[in-house]
Design an enzyme around this catalytic site. Structure first.
Site, PDB file in Angstrom:
ATOM      1  N   TYR A  75      -3.956   3.040   8.145  1.00  0.00           N
ATOM      2  CA  TYR A  75      -5.153   2.244   8.401  1.00  0.00           C
ATOM      3  C   TYR A  75      -5.872   2.825   9.617  1.00  0.00           C
ATOM      4  CZ  TYR A  75      -1.981  -0.782   5.757  1.00  0.00           C
ATOM      5  OH  TYR A  75      -1.094  -1.265   4.853  1.00  0.00           O
ATOM      6  N   VAL A 126       1.392  -3.613   3.881  1.00  0.00           N
ATOM      7  CA  VAL A 126       1.427  -4.902   4.577  1.00  0.00           C
ATOM      8  C   VAL A 126       2.692  -5.722   4.284  1.00  0.00           C
ATOM      9  CG1 VAL A 126      -1.070  -5.126   4.900  1.00  0.00           C
ATOM     10  CG2 VAL A 126      -0.017  -6.042   2.829  1.00  0.00           C
ATOM     11  N   SER A 171       0.786  -1.244   0.000  1.00  0.00           N
ATOM     12  CA  SER A 171       0.000   0.000   0.000  1.00  0.00           C
ATOM     13  C   SER A 171       0.816   1.291   0.000  1.00  0.00           C
ATOM     14  CB  SER A 171      -0.948   0.025   1.190  1.00  0.00           C
ATOM     15  OG  SER A 171      -2.072  -0.745   0.885  1.00  0.00           O
ATOM     16  N   LYS A 215       0.204   3.319  -2.966  1.00  0.00           N
ATOM     17  CA  LYS A 215      -1.017   4.139  -3.126  1.00  0.00           C
ATOM     18  C   LYS A 215      -0.667   5.629  -3.175  1.00  0.00           C
ATOM     19  CE  LYS A 215      -4.420   0.849  -1.169  1.00  0.00           C
ATOM     20  NZ  LYS A 215      -3.799  -0.438  -1.072  1.00  0.00           N
ATOM     21  N   TYR A 253      -4.544  -2.831 -10.285  1.00  0.00           N
ATOM     22  CA  TYR A 253      -4.413  -2.572  -8.838  1.00  0.00           C
ATOM     23  C   TYR A 253      -3.409  -3.559  -8.211  1.00  0.00           C
ATOM     24  CZ  TYR A 253      -5.437  -2.527  -3.866  1.00  0.00           C
ATOM     25  OH  TYR A 253      -5.300  -2.489  -2.494  1.00  0.00           O
TER      26      TYR A 253
HETATM   27  N1  GLU Z   1      -2.446  -5.378  -1.909  1.00  0.00           N
HETATM   28  C1  GLU Z   1      -2.887  -5.281  -0.557  1.00  0.00           C
HETATM   29  C2  GLU Z   1      -4.407  -5.415  -0.490  1.00  0.00           C
HETATM   30  O1  GLU Z   1      -5.071  -4.861  -1.310  1.00  0.00           O
HETATM   31  C3  GLU Z   1      -2.433  -3.975   0.010  1.00  0.00           C
HETATM   32  C4  GLU Z   1      -2.741  -3.875   1.459  1.00  0.00           C
HETATM   33  C5  GLU Z   1      -1.860  -2.928   2.209  1.00  0.00           C
HETATM   34  O2  GLU Z   1      -0.649  -2.890   2.059  1.00  0.00           O
HETATM   35  O3  GLU Z   1      -2.461  -2.196   2.987  1.00  0.00           O
HETATM   36  O4  GLU Z   1      -4.939  -6.080   0.337  1.00  0.00           O
END
Ligand code: GLU
Length: 304
Positions: free
Chosen positions: A240, A258, A63, A66, A188
């Site tokens: 988060y 993650v 993430s 992002k 994605y």
């Molecule tokens: N590819 C992971 C998902 O979509 C990313 C989650 C993350 O790093 O927060 O679940």
């Protein structure tokens, strides 16, 4: 102030500390990592650089990517993107579906999965060669041409990506996804699969410490205002359901993933990246959080 000595000292303390975290296992390929890996890289606007531990080892940034996809979409579409998603912390887990029903398919922010999936859809609509263009964008930000997607990680996530598949289809049902959901999800998963080291991450986030200017290419990637806004979103939504705690303990905008990576930015000053794959119960790197809390406390360089 001698950043290298502060970093070295805290690195040694945190390396020895008990780690109660667990490596993420819901994407099977993420387990394929040495759980004891630990690296730090510090890049300052004034050219000071310092790395320690596994700072040169590429890992799955998940993430953290992002921030790159949001930055590219923001640079292409400007304020229009905020018609498709919000800027409020969600207070729920990163892959939650709950609020989308009452919010009519408008994700709360670009850093939860729902928001990042909408951003991915925007990139597909804007860029004919989106897979390549996104990679070039990250390569330019980092100044490193070898940065790439990991097919292994993307395939592994796709095979079990039930929640993201549900999220994308649910948002599509509200009319907030323009493209074919399968195409959006494939991209994605590719974006999440990017592999980078702490050194590459710190260097590629320098534009956010530099009011939107990429110091490697001298290009203005984002306006000053856009750069401020992305930092503000990282501060409020980057961790988060632990974003408040990160602001409270560390006091810097940042983004975690993650894969165990965390990047934190001090606008006007520096970027610091940490990687340690074992995660706490909120999904953030256990040692990464500990290190950064100690770092801003001892260096006295947080934004507050
Ligand atoms: N590819 C992971 C998902 O979509 C990313 C989650 C993350 O790093 O927060 O679940």
């Amino acid at each position: 102030m001698s950043f290298d000595l502060i970093i070295q000292d805290i690195y040694n303390q945190v390396k020895e500390a008990q780690d109660n975290g667990k490596v993420a296992s819901y994407i099977p390929e993420l387990l394929n990592v040495n759980p004891e890996s630990f690296g730090i890289y510090f890049s300052a606007n004034n050219q000071v650089r310092y790395g320690i531990g596994d700072c040169g080892y590429k890992f799955s940034i998940q993430s953290v990517s992002k921030v790159f996809s949001l930055s590219l979409a923001y640079s292409l579409k400007g304020e229009d993107i905020w018609n498709r998603l919000g800027v409020e912390p969600s207070g729920t887990s990163y892959n939650s579906l709950i609020q989308l029903e009452t919010d009519h398919g408008i994700p709360r922010n670009p850093f939860i999965n729902a928001g990042a999936i909408v951003i991915t859809d925007i990139l597909i609509s804007c860029l004919p060669n989106y897979r390549h263009d996104f990679l070039e964008f990250v390569r330019k930000l980092s100044g490193v041409k070898s940065i790439n997607y990991s097919a292994k990680i993307a395939v592994s996530e796709k095979a079990v990506g039930y929640r993201n598949i549900a999220l994308c289809n649910f948002i599509k049902s509200f009319g907030n996804i323009e493209n074919n959901p399968e195409e959006v999800l494939d991209f994605y998963f590719d974006i999440c699969s990017l592999e980078m080291s702490c050194e590459e991450l710190s260097n590629s986030f320098l534009f956010l410490a530099n009011q939107g200017l990429n110091p490697h290419s001298n290009e203005q990637v984002l306006t000053k205002s856009q750069s401020k806004r992305i930092n503000a979103l990282m501060q409020t939504c980057g961790f988060y359901d632990e974003s408040g705690e990160f602001a409270f303990k560390v006091g810097l905008p940042g983004k975690s993933g993650v894969g165990g990576g965390i990047v934190a930015v001090h606008p006007g000053e520096y970027v610091i990246s940490v990687w340690s794959p074992k995660l706490n119960e909120k999904g953030n790197s256990f040692k990464g959080m500990q290190f950064l809390e100690k770092f801003t406390t001892e260096s006295r360089l947080s934004i507050f």
